[in-house]
Design an enzyme around this catalytic site. Structure first.
Site, mmCIF file in Angstrom:
data_model
loop_
_atom_site.group_PDB
_atom_site.id
_atom_site.type_symbol
_atom_site.label_atom_id
_atom_site.label_comp_id
_atom_site.label_asym_id
_atom_site.label_seq_id
_atom_site.Cartn_x
_atom_site.Cartn_y
_atom_site.Cartn_z
ATOM 1 N N ARG A 198 -1.770 3.993 12.884
ATOM 2 C CA ARG A 198 -1.459 5.193 12.088
ATOM 3 C C ARG A 198 -0.274 5.939 12.677
ATOM 4 N NH1 ARG A 198 -7.590 6.578 10.089
ATOM 5 N NH2 ARG A 198 -7.780 4.583 9.017
ATOM 6 N N LYS A 217 -11.757 -5.121 4.046
ATOM 7 C CA LYS A 217 -11.124 -4.230 5.015
ATOM 8 C C LYS A 217 -12.080 -3.076 5.266
ATOM 9 C CE LYS A 217 -7.119 -1.328 5.818
ATOM 10 N NZ LYS A 217 -5.833 -0.846 5.313
ATOM 11 N N ARG A 250 -10.932 7.404 5.110
ATOM 12 C CA ARG A 250 -10.714 6.394 4.070
ATOM 13 C C ARG A 250 -12.028 5.751 3.599
ATOM 14 N NH1 ARG A 250 -5.181 6.294 4.494
ATOM 15 N NH2 ARG A 250 -4.154 5.591 6.397
ATOM 16 N N CYS A 268 0.860 -1.184 0.000
ATOM 17 C CA CYS A 268 0.000 0.000 0.000
ATOM 18 C C CYS A 268 0.892 1.228 0.000
ATOM 19 C CB CYS A 268 -0.912 0.032 1.219
ATOM 20 S SG CYS A 268 -2.188 1.309 1.061
ATOM 21 N N LYS A 270 -10.584 -7.830 8.069
ATOM 22 C CA LYS A 270 -9.872 -6.879 8.922
ATOM 23 C C LYS A 270 -10.777 -5.728 9.284
ATOM 24 C CE LYS A 270 -5.764 -3.956 8.395
ATOM 25 N NZ LYS A 270 -4.617 -3.747 7.532
HETATM 26 C C1 PBG Z 1 -3.024 1.092 5.616
HETATM 27 C C2 PBG Z 1 -3.147 0.072 6.687
HETATM 28 C C3 PBG Z 1 -3.777 0.245 7.920
HETATM 29 C C4 PBG Z 1 -3.606 -0.936 8.632
HETATM 30 C C5 PBG Z 1 -2.889 -1.796 7.819
HETATM 31 N N1 PBG Z 1 -2.625 -1.159 6.620
HETATM 32 C C6 PBG Z 1 -4.433 1.431 8.472
HETATM 33 C C7 PBG Z 1 -5.463 2.093 7.699
HETATM 34 O O1 PBG Z 1 -6.029 1.557 6.741
HETATM 35 O O2 PBG Z 1 -5.748 3.239 8.058
HETATM 36 C C8 PBG Z 1 -4.094 -1.187 10.021
HETATM 37 C C9 PBG Z 1 -3.390 -2.256 10.789
HETATM 38 C C10 PBG Z 1 -3.562 -2.149 12.255
HETATM 39 O O3 PBG Z 1 -4.324 -1.304 12.765
HETATM 40 O O4 PBG Z 1 -2.923 -2.942 12.957
HETATM 41 N N2 PBG Z 1 -3.048 0.583 4.327
HETATM 42 ZN ZN ZN Z 2 -2.812 2.223 2.932
#
Ligand code: PBG
Ligand code: ZN
Length: 322
Positions: free
Chosen positions: A203, A193, A215, A118, A246
């Site tokens: 974050r 997700k 998001r 990502c 997730k």
């Molecule tokens: C971002 C990403 C996030 C997590 C994994 N990849 C945060 C988000 O989408 O804001 C969260 C993982 C966690 O909280 O342990 N691509």
């Molecule tokens: Zn991301």
């Protein structure tokens, strides 16, 4: 009385015999955050027990984990060169490819390396894609994601975990990998997700909080279980090898329903906020950490997950909770 269910609960031996859900170390994946630099081991405030590592200190920590039986990791790169076009995300010399090369040089096939794919740690606005008119652009982002996936594969990653939630990225990754000779690199898609407040501590860890907005225009609405199934089955059709749900605890129904609708392995991501809530309550002596952690892990397995990505696994194996 004809039925006395308590007969099968009489002592630990019979309880073990009839236990319907079992856990093993093989099911767990441990997330790591790698940052640029040397000799960094910097605890993340909001996630007690979890640190930022530079590549060198990461190797040492993984070595320790391996000796305890943690042989699967998920690697997140925390970039310090952020830009509009996230170009530091996909070069061969960017953080994750460089680190994966080192990991593979040192550990070879003893370590199974899953990389997060990502761009949010590499964009200057913290969104998981390229922004135009305040909107994350799908198709140009998918091109970037596919390039990033290729760079990780060239470095030696075993499995890729795209966490961006763009439409069509699993197919684009598969196509990119196959046409470059990486047909054996697997894809574990963050298939469902949800836009979740449980990502709060992450974050800070990944330095990827959106500077503006949220998001919700790409991650899923947590009110939508039917859509969750649609999303997951699209990723299956696009060639995903593993489907991930997730966060975890608040979405056990999604895991259970997906289990009835796919024959692919299901992974769960027990995310940062879930971890930190348990840690915080345990620090205050309000809950028994071991018992709550293990009850949580069994809940994931019972719901239908056969792969559990969790920050707790280090405590579980170090303290022999399992
Ligand atoms: C971002 C990403 C996030 C997590 C994994 N990849 C945060 C988000 O989408 O804001 C969260 C993982 C966690 O909280 O342990 N691509
Ligand atoms: Zn991301």
């Amino acid at each position: 009385m004809l039925h006395r269910p308590r007969r099968l609960r009489k002592n630990p031996i019979v309880r073990e015999m009839v236990a319907e859900t079992k856990l093993s170390k093989d099911m767990f994946v441990y997330p790591y955050f790698v940052v640029p630099g040397k000799n960094v081991n910097h605890p993340i405030d909001a996630m007690p027990g979890i640190s930022h590592f530079s590549t060198d200190t990461l190797l040492k920590d993984i070595e320790k984990g391996l000796s305890l039986g943690i042989n699967k990791i998920m690697l997140f790169g925390v970039g310090d060169q952020k830009s509009e076009d996230a170009k530091s995300a996909y070069g061969a010399s960017s953080l994750v490819p460089v680190t994966v090369r080192e990991l593979k040089k040192q550990f070879g096939d003893d370590l199974y390396v899953v990389t997060d794919v990502c761009v949010c740690s590499y964009t200057n606005h913290g969104h998981c894609g390229i922004m135009h008119n305040d909107y994350v652009q799908n198709d140009v982002t998918v091109d970037l994601i596919a390039k990033m996936a290729l760079a990780h594969s060239e470095a030696g990653a075993d499995m890729l975990a795209p966490s961006d939630m763009m439409d069509g990225r699993v197919a684009a990754i598969r196509e990119k990998l196959d046409s470059n000779g990486f047909e054996n690199v697997a894809v574990m898609s963050h298939a469902t997700k949800f836009a979740s407040a449980y990502y709060g501590p992450f974050r800070e860890a990944a330095d990827c909080a959106p500077s503006k907005g949220d998001r919700k225009a790409y991650q899923m609405d947590f009110r939508n279980p039917d859509e969750a199934l649609r999303e997951a089955l699209l990723d299956e059709a696009e060639g995903a090898d593993v489907l991930m749900v997730k966060p975890g605890l608040a979405y056990l129904d999604v895991i259970a329903r997906l289990k009835q609708n796919t024959n692919l392995p299901i992974a769960v991501y027990n995310v940062s906020g879930e971890y930190s809530m348990i840690k915080a309550a345990a620090e205050r002596g309000w809950i028994d950490e071991q018992k709550v952690v293990m009850e949580t892990m069994y809940a994931f397995a019972r719901a239908g997950a056969s792969i559990i990505t969790t920050y707790h696994i280090r405590d579980i194996v170090e303290n022999k909770w399992m």
